[in-house]
Design a protein around this motif. Structure first.
Motif, mmCIF file in Angstrom:
data_model
loop_
_atom_site.group_PDB
_atom_site.id
_atom_site.type_symbol
_atom_site.label_atom_id
_atom_site.label_comp_id
_atom_site.label_asym_id
_atom_site.label_seq_id
_atom_site.Cartn_x
_atom_site.Cartn_y
_atom_site.Cartn_z
ATOM 1 N N ASP A 1 0.816 -1.221 0.000
ATOM 2 C CA ASP A 1 0.000 0.000 0.000
ATOM 3 C C ASP A 1 0.846 1.266 0.000
ATOM 4 O OD1 ASP A 1 -2.364 -1.465 0.041
ATOM 5 O OD2 ASP A 1 -2.313 -1.665 2.225
ATOM 6 N N ASN A 2 2.030 1.210 0.608
ATOM 7 C CA ASN A 2 2.886 2.390 0.721
ATOM 8 C C ASN A 2 3.598 2.640 -0.613
ATOM 9 O OD1 ASN A 2 4.681 4.423 1.376
ATOM 10 N ND2 ASN A 2 5.217 3.540 3.362
ATOM 11 N N LYS A 3 2.930 3.346 -1.518
ATOM 12 C CA LYS A 3 3.475 3.582 -2.843
ATOM 13 C C LYS A 3 4.658 4.550 -2.812
ATOM 14 C CE LYS A 3 0.549 0.819 -4.639
ATOM 15 N NZ LYS A 3 1.019 -0.538 -5.021
ATOM 16 N N GLY A 4 4.713 5.399 -1.804
ATOM 17 C CA GLY A 4 5.850 6.307 -1.676
ATOM 18 C C GLY A 4 7.149 5.544 -1.477
ATOM 19 N N LEU A 5 7.101 4.507 -0.654
ATOM 20 C CA LEU A 5 8.284 3.690 -0.413
ATOM 21 C C LEU A 5 8.674 2.907 -1.667
ATOM 22 C CD1 LEU A 5 10.252 3.102 1.851
ATOM 23 C CD2 LEU A 5 8.771 1.248 2.623
ATOM 24 N N ILE A 6 7.671 2.477 -2.414
ATOM 25 C CA ILE A 6 7.947 1.790 -3.683
ATOM 26 C C ILE A 6 8.621 2.741 -4.662
ATOM 27 C CG2 ILE A 6 6.890 0.684 -5.695
ATOM 28 C CD1 ILE A 6 6.970 -1.059 -3.234
ATOM 29 N N ASN A 7 8.168 4.010 -4.692
ATOM 30 C CA ASN A 7 8.785 5.003 -5.576
ATOM 31 C C ASN A 7 10.234 5.267 -5.208
ATOM 32 O OD1 ASN A 7 6.508 5.365 -7.113
ATOM 33 N ND2 ASN A 7 5.769 7.140 -5.968
ATOM 34 N N VAL A 8 10.521 5.324 -3.899
ATOM 35 C CA VAL A 8 11.903 5.517 -3.452
ATOM 36 C C VAL A 8 12.777 4.345 -3.906
ATOM 37 C CG1 VAL A 8 13.415 5.630 -1.425
ATOM 38 C CG2 VAL A 8 11.295 6.970 -1.489
ATOM 39 N N THR A 9 12.259 3.130 -3.745
ATOM 40 C CA THR A 9 12.998 1.931 -4.163
ATOM 41 C C THR A 9 13.228 1.932 -5.665
ATOM 42 O OG1 THR A 9 11.926 0.715 -2.363
ATOM 43 C CG2 THR A 9 13.027 -0.584 -4.057
ATOM 44 N N ALA A 10 12.182 2.270 -6.416
ATOM 45 C CA ALA A 10 12.309 2.329 -7.873
ATOM 46 C C ALA A 10 13.327 3.385 -8.300
ATOM 47 C CB ALA A 10 10.949 2.627 -8.500
ATOM 48 N N SER A 11 13.380 4.495 -7.547
ATOM 49 C CA SER A 11 14.342 5.560 -7.867
ATOM 50 C C SER A 11 15.780 5.096 -7.673
ATOM 51 C CB SER A 11 14.067 6.786 -6.995
ATOM 52 O OG SER A 11 12.773 7.291 -7.233
ATOM 53 N N LEU A 12 15.999 4.242 -6.669
ATOM 54 C CA LEU A 12 17.341 3.676 -6.458
ATOM 55 C C LEU A 12 17.757 2.822 -7.655
ATOM 56 C CD1 LEU A 12 17.028 2.649 -2.700
ATOM 57 C CD2 LEU A 12 18.549 4.415 -3.613
ATOM 58 N N PHE A 13 16.828 2.030 -8.152
ATOM 59 C CA PHE A 13 17.121 1.219 -9.336
ATOM 60 C C PHE A 13 17.322 2.110 -10.562
ATOM 61 C CE2 PHE A 13 15.370 -2.120 -6.685
ATOM 62 C CZ PHE A 13 16.159 -3.213 -7.019
ATOM 63 N N LEU A 14 16.555 3.182 -10.663
ATOM 64 C CA LEU A 14 16.697 4.105 -11.784
ATOM 65 C C LEU A 14 18.087 4.733 -11.792
ATOM 66 C CD1 LEU A 14 15.551 5.649 -14.176
ATOM 67 C CD2 LEU A 14 14.569 7.302 -12.574
ATOM 68 N N VAL A 15 18.591 5.144 -10.620
ATOM 69 C CA VAL A 15 19.936 5.718 -10.540
ATOM 70 C C VAL A 15 20.983 4.666 -10.906
ATOM 71 C CG1 VAL A 15 21.663 6.703 -8.987
ATOM 72 C CG2 VAL A 15 19.290 7.462 -8.839
ATOM 73 N N ALA A 16 20.836 3.454 -10.360
ATOM 74 C CA ALA A 16 21.806 2.384 -10.631
ATOM 75 C C ALA A 16 21.858 2.047 -12.119
ATOM 76 C CB ALA A 16 21.439 1.136 -9.825
ATOM 77 N N PHE A 17 20.705 1.809 -12.717
ATOM 78 C CA PHE A 17 20.676 1.458 -14.136
ATOM 79 C C PHE A 17 20.967 2.674 -15.007
ATOM 80 C CE2 PHE A 17 17.400 -1.934 -12.761
ATOM 81 C CZ PHE A 17 18.416 -2.799 -12.387
ATOM 82 N N GLY A 18 20.625 3.869 -14.501
ATOM 83 C CA GLY A 18 20.923 5.087 -15.246
ATOM 84 C C GLY A 18 22.417 5.325 -15.388
ATOM 85 N N ILE A 19 23.175 5.062 -14.321
ATOM 86 C CA ILE A 19 24.640 5.186 -14.401
ATOM 87 C C ILE A 19 25.187 4.171 -15.397
ATOM 88 C CG2 ILE A 19 26.814 4.896 -13.136
ATOM 89 C CD1 ILE A 19 25.376 5.955 -10.646
ATOM 90 N N LYS A 20 24.726 2.936 -15.306
ATOM 91 C CA LYS A 20 25.230 1.881 -16.194
ATOM 92 C C LYS A 20 24.820 2.124 -17.641
ATOM 93 C CE LYS A 20 25.487 -1.620 -12.565
ATOM 94 N NZ LYS A 20 26.941 -1.809 -12.613
ATOM 95 N N SER A 21 23.678 2.781 -17.850
ATOM 96 C CA SER A 21 23.216 3.085 -19.211
ATOM 97 C C SER A 21 23.799 4.381 -19.746
ATOM 98 C CB SER A 21 21.685 3.170 -19.237
ATOM 99 O OG SER A 21 21.098 2.009 -18.726
#
Length: 507
Positions: A201-221
């Motif tokens: 239910d806590n979509k804010g926490l999911i967004n934070v987690t997704a943002s971490l993956f976005l930064v990680a894959f963004g650096i690699k991309s």
């Protein structure tokens, strides 16, 4: 459907790398063995691709543990397509390196590391476990760090430090994101995560987690503003190393982004906006960077960034048409970028420099070779009906469908910037007369090379150029493949059901 042979491409590359280590001091044997093993590896990847394309998704579970407790290997159409493309690029680079790299450089383990790198890439494409994806990324980083430092020149070491520092930072963000996911769901299996994340239910926490993956894959991309390591490092190693880097390393980041944002983090408008903004700025910064540089390696490096922006745009739109465009562009871009860095290597062999202001007369002196080089150059631009043209149509259609008019404008702008720079490169390197140009002592006159060396330099470019022509002229086949992949990604129920099935044979 279960099939333990999913892992054969990974095991084969591992065996190849270990076998080549036994011939450390026998460079000629390594050259022949690597080419033969790469050809056999391509055959294995092609068989797996055909099996998945004809029979459907394949899954195997390791350690006699069913999902989500064991490590899953999943071969779907997207993953096996990427495995096949990695094998294609690996074969081309293996042959090209035999003539383009000096014996002194090859003695530092180029061929074993090349096969370890391909193993890491194929493992990343076939894993169904998010932590295992992190492990394969680390295999890729270690292998690529060795490759980028081969020869130990100052510029290489400086570029390697920047490369590994930023990629290790990406790994930290990736690991933190994995920890967040495990804390939220108690699972690391990607299919299981797809189910459990939707129940939180806590979509804010999911967004934070997704943002971490976005930064990680963004650096690699190498997306904006996380791309600065790429233009500082990709032009420093030998062209054969730059070719495998330019063709594949950033694409594994794009693959990971597409996989996670269509399977685990689905339907988030905030992330879509962030991805679209990053895509637009990546296109712009990459295109402008290519405009201001004169070194072929740096120009092609900035084009990697620019065109990663195209693929990011498809992920940001998150429609079936846009994902089709991203997949089509991935297929096109891996082949073309690998080829372009090999083309720059041939130019270096002939002239001793990659500075376009110090080049000229290529068409006058080598007309047939120049026409061959024109294929990847103009495929990159996307001149109809070459391969780069079709994917952009899907991006524009996808943008119209989702009302992303500003993003369409940036895609068109990026295409015009690519056209302008490639026209400049063609005019300077090929059309301009080669008179009163500075002579470079380190250049090797092409006509003085042996017949085998010439063939080893030219045949990989011919091989990839034929594939590029097939992608463009036989576009209906790649469109059909891209459409199937896009449908599977946008409707992952079959993927989830196959992985979570309890009736799978154990590896």
């Amino acid at each position: 459907m279960s099939n333990i042979w999913i892992v054969l491409p990974i095991l084969f590359q591992l065996t190849s790398a270990v076998l080549l280590l036994f011939f450390w001091n026998y460079i000629k044997i390594q050259k022949i063995l690597s080419a033969l093993l790469s050809l056999l590896g391509l055959g294995i990847s092609l068989v797996l691709f055909k099996e998945v394309y004809n029979e459907g998704l394949l899954v195997t579970q390791s350690g006699n543990w069913s999902a989500p407790f064991g490590i899953s290997f999943v071969a779907d159409t997207f993953g096996t397509t990427m495995v096949l493309l990695a094998s294609v690029a690996g074969l081309a680079v293996s042959v090209f390196a035999s003539a383009s790299m000096t014996k002194a450089r090859l003695q530092f383990g180029f061929y074993p590391m090349l096969h370890f790198l391909i193993m890491g890439l194929q493992g990343a494409f076939l894993t169904g476990d998010i932590f295992n994806l992190y492990v394969w990324f680390e295999v890729i980083i270690i292998s690529s760090f060795v490759l980028i430092t081969i020869g130990g020149k100052k510029a290489q070491l400086e570029g390697a430090i920047k490369y590994v520092a930023l990629n290790l930072l990406a790994s930290v963000f990736f690991l933190i994101g994995i920890a967040f996911l495990y804390g939220l769901t108690g699972s690391l299996n990607m299919a299981d995560l797809a189910l459990k994340v939707q129940e939180i239910d806590n979509k804010g926490l999911i967004n934070v987690t997704a943002s971490l993956f976005l930064v990680a894959f963004g650096i690699k991309s190498a997306v904006f503003p996380l791309y600065f390591w790429l233009p500082a490092s990709y032009h420093t190693p030998p062209p054969a190393v730059a070719a495998i880097f330019g063709g594949l390393l950033t694409k594994v980041g794009v693959y990971a982004m597409v996989r996670t944002f269509t399977l685990i983090f689905v339907g988030d408008e905030f992330l879509s906006v962030i991805l679209s903004v990053m895509a637009a700025l990546t296109i712009l910064s990459g295109g402008l960077g290519a405009m201001v540089h004169q070194h072929l390696g740096k120009i092609f490096g900035y084009f990697i960034i620019c065109h990663i922006g195209f693929m990011m745009a498809g992920v940001g739109m998150m429609t079936e048409l846009a994902i089709m465009g991203t997949v089509f562009y991935l297929v096109h871009d891996i082949v073309v970028k690998t080829n372009l860095f090999m083309v720059s290597g041939i130019v270096l062999k002939i002239n001793g420099t990659q500075n376009i202001k110090e080049l000229g007369g290529m068409y006058q002196n080598y007309p047939l070779l120049s026409l061959l080089m024109a294929i990847p150059l103009f495929s990159l631009v996307g001149i109809p009906p070459l391969s780069g043209f079709w994917a952009k149509l899907f991006f524009i259609q996808g943008g119209l469908e989702s009302n992303e008019y500003l993003l369409i404008a940036f895609i068109v702008l990026g295409s015009f910037l690519t056209l302008w720079v490639i026209a400049k490169v063609w005019a300077e390197v090929f059309w301009k007369k080669g008179e009163n140009l500075p002579k470079k002592a380190r250049g090797i006159y092409f006509r003085e090379l042996g017949r085998r060396q010439k063939l080893a330099l030219i045949l990989p470019v011919v091989f990839l150029s034929i594939i590029s022509l097939y992608i463009g002229l036989g576009a209906e086949n790649i469109v059909s493949l891209s459409e199937r992949i896009a449908k599977e990604l946008m409707n992952p129920e079959a993927y989830i059901e196959a992985v979570m099935s309890k009736k799978l044979n154990a590896l």
